[in-house]
Design an enzyme around this catalytic site. Structure first.
Site, PDB file in Angstrom:
ATOM      1  N   TRP A 103     -15.888   1.019  -7.928  1.00  0.00           N
ATOM      2  CA  TRP A 103     -16.010   0.743  -6.492  1.00  0.00           C
ATOM      3  C   TRP A 103     -16.633   1.895  -5.723  1.00  0.00           C
ATOM      4  CZ3 TRP A 103     -16.372  -4.039  -5.724  1.00  0.00           C
ATOM      5  CH2 TRP A 103     -15.630  -4.953  -6.474  1.00  0.00           C
ATOM      6  N   ASP A 172     -11.708   3.994   0.752  1.00  0.00           N
ATOM      7  CA  ASP A 172     -11.525   2.613   0.334  1.00  0.00           C
ATOM      8  C   ASP A 172     -10.109   2.480  -0.226  1.00  0.00           C
ATOM      9  OD1 ASP A 172     -11.535   0.137  -0.846  1.00  0.00           O
ATOM     10  OD2 ASP A 172     -13.414   0.408  -1.936  1.00  0.00           O
ATOM     11  N   LYS A 196      -5.925  -7.799  -2.155  1.00  0.00           N
ATOM     12  CA  LYS A 196      -5.216  -7.115  -3.225  1.00  0.00           C
ATOM     13  C   LYS A 196      -3.755  -6.917  -2.828  1.00  0.00           C
ATOM     14  CE  LYS A 196      -9.397  -6.683  -4.920  1.00  0.00           C
ATOM     15  NZ  LYS A 196     -10.446  -5.724  -4.677  1.00  0.00           N
TER      16      LYS A 196
END
Ligand SMILES: *Cc1c(COP(=O)(O)O)cnc(C)c1O
Length: 361
Positions: A103, A172, A196
């Site tokens: 990511w 993030d 998530k």
């Protein structure tokens, strides 16, 4: 399937059963309006109250200071990775990126058209099994910001480091928000796709210092401008109302469960149990991540062969344990242990793992 199974999916992920039941009961007639929350105007007083409550619950859960804005946006975490560059850096300005997994790389890719994206350090050559040592980071003195990934969802790598840098940290938190207490003030901007650890997909939380929003950034349309979204209280255009509603139910549920501190204790204990099993398995179950950076949220592991990985996933499914297949980039198994996953799920997984090893080792 008459029963709910234990769902270890990395995202979209399991939701609290209590939340789903609440949403189910209100699906046809929400708050005696005679219509679903999905069928009413986002500008109605009822919906505005819901939105305000979700923000209040998020602020309370994460102790968000008053000089930080909270935005609820669409486009997922990935859109944020582009918006950050557009809003917080001048065209072509230097921006630093720490790469600790998949990511971090997507964040870099999304920003590259707009900034001089610079990799301060990367653990890719080590297969993302570690976090580059702080002394080895090549930070730029003039960077607009430093971007980090708090938890790498695919590789199962937690940053677990004091950041201590001169520029604003953009983080993030998609797979770790609300999993443990944090100091929001250590960050300039925190973003997280809700699917998530917070709720359903289709809605993304952004927590940003008002200070940072005063930056001029780059030429951009209002829909890409944080300030425009803030001015219109995240209703610049039609928001994903049902997702916002579900997110709100999840936030309220987390507060009822004792808040972030309670989840942190549970998450650490559960991850500890699972990692102990891996480490005590004589190499049958293998997690390659450096111990200091193992994730409490996503636990990837490998069996001796890809064939055994596949058999493990298939058998687990027959026991009511789903979502265990590793990301296609990595293979193997991945157990995601988000806040909404019941403790009984982890115990069931551990029981199954002991049994599977007994038959295949
Ligand atoms: C899932 C994930 C993303 C991507 O999220 P989208 O909402 O699909 O854009 C980005 N970062 C992390 C850490 C993730 O876990």
């Amino acid at each position: 399937m008459s029963q709910r199974v234990f769902n270890f999916s990395a995202g979209p992920a399991t939701l609290p059963e209590a939340v789903l039941r609440k949403a189910q009961a209100a699906l046809l007639n929400w708050q005696d309006i005679g219509a679903s929350v999905a069928e009413i105007s986002h500008r109605s007083a009822d919906f505005m109250t819901l939105a305000a409550q979700a923000e209040a619950d998020l602020r309370a859960l994460l102790h968000v200071p008053d000089d930080y804005a909270v935005l609820f946006m669409q486009g997922g975490a990935t859109l944020q990775q582009a918006l950050i560059a557009l809003n917080l850096a001048h065209p072509g300005q230097r921006a630093d990126y720490l790469i600790t997994g998949h990511w971090g790389k997507t964040a870099l890719k999304q920003a590259t058209p707009y900034v001089d994206a610079h990799i301060v350090a990367s653990s890719e050559a080590q297969g993302f099994c570690n976090v580059p040592a702080r002394d080895d980071w090549r930070l730029s003195a003039d960077a607009a910001y430093l971007h980090v990934t708090d938890n790498e969802t695919i590789h199962g790598v937690a940053l677990n480091l004091p950041l201590d840098v001169q520029v604003p940290v953009i983080a993030d938190f998609s797979s770790s928000i609300a999993s443990r207490p944090i100091r929001v003030r250590d960050y300039g901007l925190i973003y997280a796709g809700a699917q998530k650890n917070l709720g359903p997909s289709g809605i993304t939380v952004v927590i940003v210092a008002h200070d940072l929003l005063r930056r001029s950034g780059q030429p951009r349309a209002p829909i890409l401008d944080y300030r425009a979204h803030l001015e219109r209280e995240s209703m610049l255009n039609t928001p994903p109302t049902f997702n916002w509603y579900l997110l709100g139910l999840c936030l309220a549920w987390m507060r009822e469960q004792g808040g972030v501190a309670a989840f942190a204790a549970r998450n650490a204990a559960r991850a500890q149990k699972l990692y102990a099993l891996l480490d005590d398995s004589n190499g049958f179950y293998r997690n390659p991540v450096a111990v200091a950076h193992r994730s409490c949220m996503n636990v990837p592991f490998f069996l001796p062969t890809p064939e055994l990985d596949a058999e493990f996933v298939a058998q687990a499914k027959t026991r009511g344990l789903i979502g265990l297949k590793g990301h296609k980039a990595l293979g193997g198994i991945r157990a995601s242990l988000y806040n909404a996953l019941p403790d009984a799920a982890v115990d069931a997984l551990i029981g199954f793992m002991h049994e599977f090893r007994k038959h295949h080792d």
